[in-house]
Design a protein around this motif. Structure first.
Motif, PDB file in Angstrom:
ATOM      1  N   THR A  74      -6.805 -15.311 -32.764  1.00 52.95           N
ATOM      2  CA  THR A  74      -7.909 -14.898 -33.642  1.00 52.95           C
ATOM      3  C   THR A  74      -8.656 -16.099 -34.222  1.00 52.95           C
ATOM      4  O   THR A  74      -9.899 -16.114 -34.271  1.00 52.95           O
ATOM      5  N   VAL A  91     -21.633 -18.583 -31.120  1.00 53.75           N
ATOM      6  CA  VAL A  91     -22.567 -17.709 -30.408  1.00 53.75           C
ATOM      7  C   VAL A  91     -23.580 -17.109 -31.370  1.00 53.75           C
ATOM      8  O   VAL A  91     -24.789 -17.082 -31.099  1.00 53.75           O
ATOM      9  N   ARG A  92     -23.095 -16.625 -32.531  1.00 51.68           N
ATOM     10  CA  ARG A  92     -24.004 -16.050 -33.525  1.00 51.68           C
ATOM     11  C   ARG A  92     -25.047 -17.078 -33.979  1.00 51.68           C
ATOM     12  O   ARG A  92     -26.241 -16.768 -34.087  1.00 51.68           O
ATOM     13  N   GLY A  96     -20.397 -21.207 -27.586  1.00 49.12           N
ATOM     14  CA  GLY A  96     -19.094 -20.724 -28.002  1.00 49.12           C
ATOM     15  C   GLY A  96     -17.974 -21.499 -27.346  1.00 49.12           C
ATOM     16  O   GLY A  96     -16.975 -21.854 -27.984  1.00 49.12           O
ATOM     17  N   THR A 134     -13.267 -18.411 -22.160  1.00 53.56           N
ATOM     18  CA  THR A 134     -12.293 -18.912 -23.127  1.00 53.56           C
ATOM     19  C   THR A 134     -11.220 -19.742 -22.420  1.00 53.56           C
ATOM     20  O   THR A 134     -10.754 -20.747 -22.963  1.00 53.56           O
ATOM     21  N   PHE A 144     -15.436 -19.460 -31.452  1.00 54.09           N
ATOM     22  CA  PHE A 144     -16.301 -19.071 -30.328  1.00 54.09           C
ATOM     23  C   PHE A 144     -17.413 -18.140 -30.808  1.00 54.09           C
ATOM     24  O   PHE A 144     -18.603 -18.368 -30.542  1.00 54.09           O
ATOM     25  N   THR A 145     -17.038 -17.102 -31.545  1.00 56.05           N
ATOM     26  CA  THR A 145     -17.997 -16.071 -31.953  1.00 56.05           C
ATOM     27  C   THR A 145     -19.021 -16.603 -32.949  1.00 56.05           C
ATOM     28  O   THR A 145     -20.222 -16.289 -32.857  1.00 56.05           O
ATOM     29  N   ARG A 146     -18.562 -17.406 -33.914  1.00 57.90           N
ATOM     30  CA  ARG A 146     -19.519 -17.968 -34.884  1.00 57.90           C
ATOM     31  C   ARG A 146     -20.542 -18.865 -34.203  1.00 57.90           C
ATOM     32  O   ARG A 146     -21.729 -18.855 -34.564  1.00 57.90           O
ATOM     33  N   ASN A 206     -10.855 -17.558 -31.546  1.00 60.21           N
ATOM     34  CA  ASN A 206     -11.934 -16.621 -31.224  1.00 60.21           C
ATOM     35  C   ASN A 206     -13.037 -16.669 -32.267  1.00 60.21           C
ATOM     36  O   ASN A 206     -14.217 -16.481 -31.961  1.00 60.21           O
ATOM     37  N   GLY A 207     -12.648 -16.908 -33.522  1.00 60.56           N
ATOM     38  CA  GLY A 207     -13.636 -17.017 -34.588  1.00 60.56           C
ATOM     39  C   GLY A 207     -14.594 -18.165 -34.359  1.00 60.56           C
ATOM     40  O   GLY A 207     -15.810 -18.037 -34.600  1.00 60.56           O
TER      41      GLY A 207
END
Length: 278
Positions: free
Chosen positions: A230, A240-241, A260, A30, A236-238, A233-234
């Motif tokens: 937050t 990756v998913r 991400g 990050t 990044f995480t989306r 981070n959303g």
């Protein structure tokens, strides 16, 4: 660009009347993403390491040194900041490591104890010319402990700044930490009153829950440091998913983490440009 003091970046934001993005590091990837976004936007950046981040990594030094090394290699000015430290000893560790700034969060204490402990931190930081941020009037969203209507009182804030000597003040003006939806409404009238009364930059925590339009209004009213975690981070995480859904056979974590990282970098650049646009 060398690693720069937070004071330099914040002085430019105050002089220019814009919002300076301060975004949280969760792990090294990050930090890399945030720096890449700042380079895309050609904007300075404050990287923040929180007490929660330190707990995740088990100690401050490993993530701090990696983040500072990444900052030194950046093509834009980058400062490193300790965010939301309630542990005074952690603040002193960050000072010894050469952080550009520290935030001592004594807002959970009663006013007198917050004032006294913040003053101790300011005195220690001043010996190294390190910028200090403090908080008055708890920001919502911390373990569900804060009432949604909490606000910082301008007169109390004026006294607090005068008696502690802090360089910046995080204030409660309607935002809330860790919000997943951008529906918080900032009290711009209160922001204006605080900005008029105080001679230090105002800091907005919990910015992830505030819309672009409302953030711009808050900056116009006097907010100068805008913390975001937050929301980024959303992204990044989306990413990756989505990458893992498209590549279910994958085993190399570098590949999905790279997705991400790219998504976070793009949104970082957009936010930094948004905050700096008159």
């Amino acid at each position: 660009m060398p690693l720069v003091p937070t004071r330099d970046i914040m002085t430019q934001a105050v002089t220019g009347g814009y919002g300076q993005g301060a975004f949280n590091v969760i792990h090294l990837e990050t930090a890399q993403a945030l720096i890449a976004g700042a380079e895309q936007a050609h904007r300075p950046l404050i990287l923040q390491i929180s007490e929660n981040c330190v707990a995740y990594h088990g100690a401050l030094e490993p993530i701090a040194l990696a983040t500072m090394a990444s900052a030194r290699a950046a093509q834009v000015p980058v400062a490193v900041h300790l965010d939301h430290a309630q542990d005074e000893h952690l603040v002193y560790q960050a000072i010894e490591l050469g952080f550009g700034s520290v935030m001592y969060d004594g807002a959970h204490l009663d006013y007198a104890r917050n004032l006294a402990s913040t003053r101790r931190v300011v005195e220690a930081a001043a010996r190294q010319n390190i910028y200090v941020e403090a908080e008055l009037g708890e920001i919502g969203g911390k373990d569900g402990a804060h009432a949604p209507g909490v606000r910082t009182d301008p007169e109390q804030a004026l006294e607090f700044v005068a008696r502690t000597g802090v360089d910046a003040l995080a204030v409660a003006v309607g935002s809330s930490h860790a919000m997943l939806e951008r529906r918080a409404e900032l009290d711009t009238e209160l922001i204006s009153r605080l900005a008029q009364r105080l001679d230090v930059p105002l800091v907005l925590h919990g910015s992830s829950g505030v819309s672009d339009e409302n953030l711009r209004a808050g900056i116009a009213a006097g907010m100068r440091k805008i913390n975001v975690s937050t929301h980024l981070n959303g992204y990044f995480t989306r990413a990756v998913r989505d990458w893992l859904a498209a590549h279910p056979e994958a085993v190399d974590s570098r590949k999905y983490v790279a997705a991400g990282r790219a998504a976070m970098a793009a949104e970082t650049a957009r936010l930094l440009q948004l905050f700096a646009t008159p």
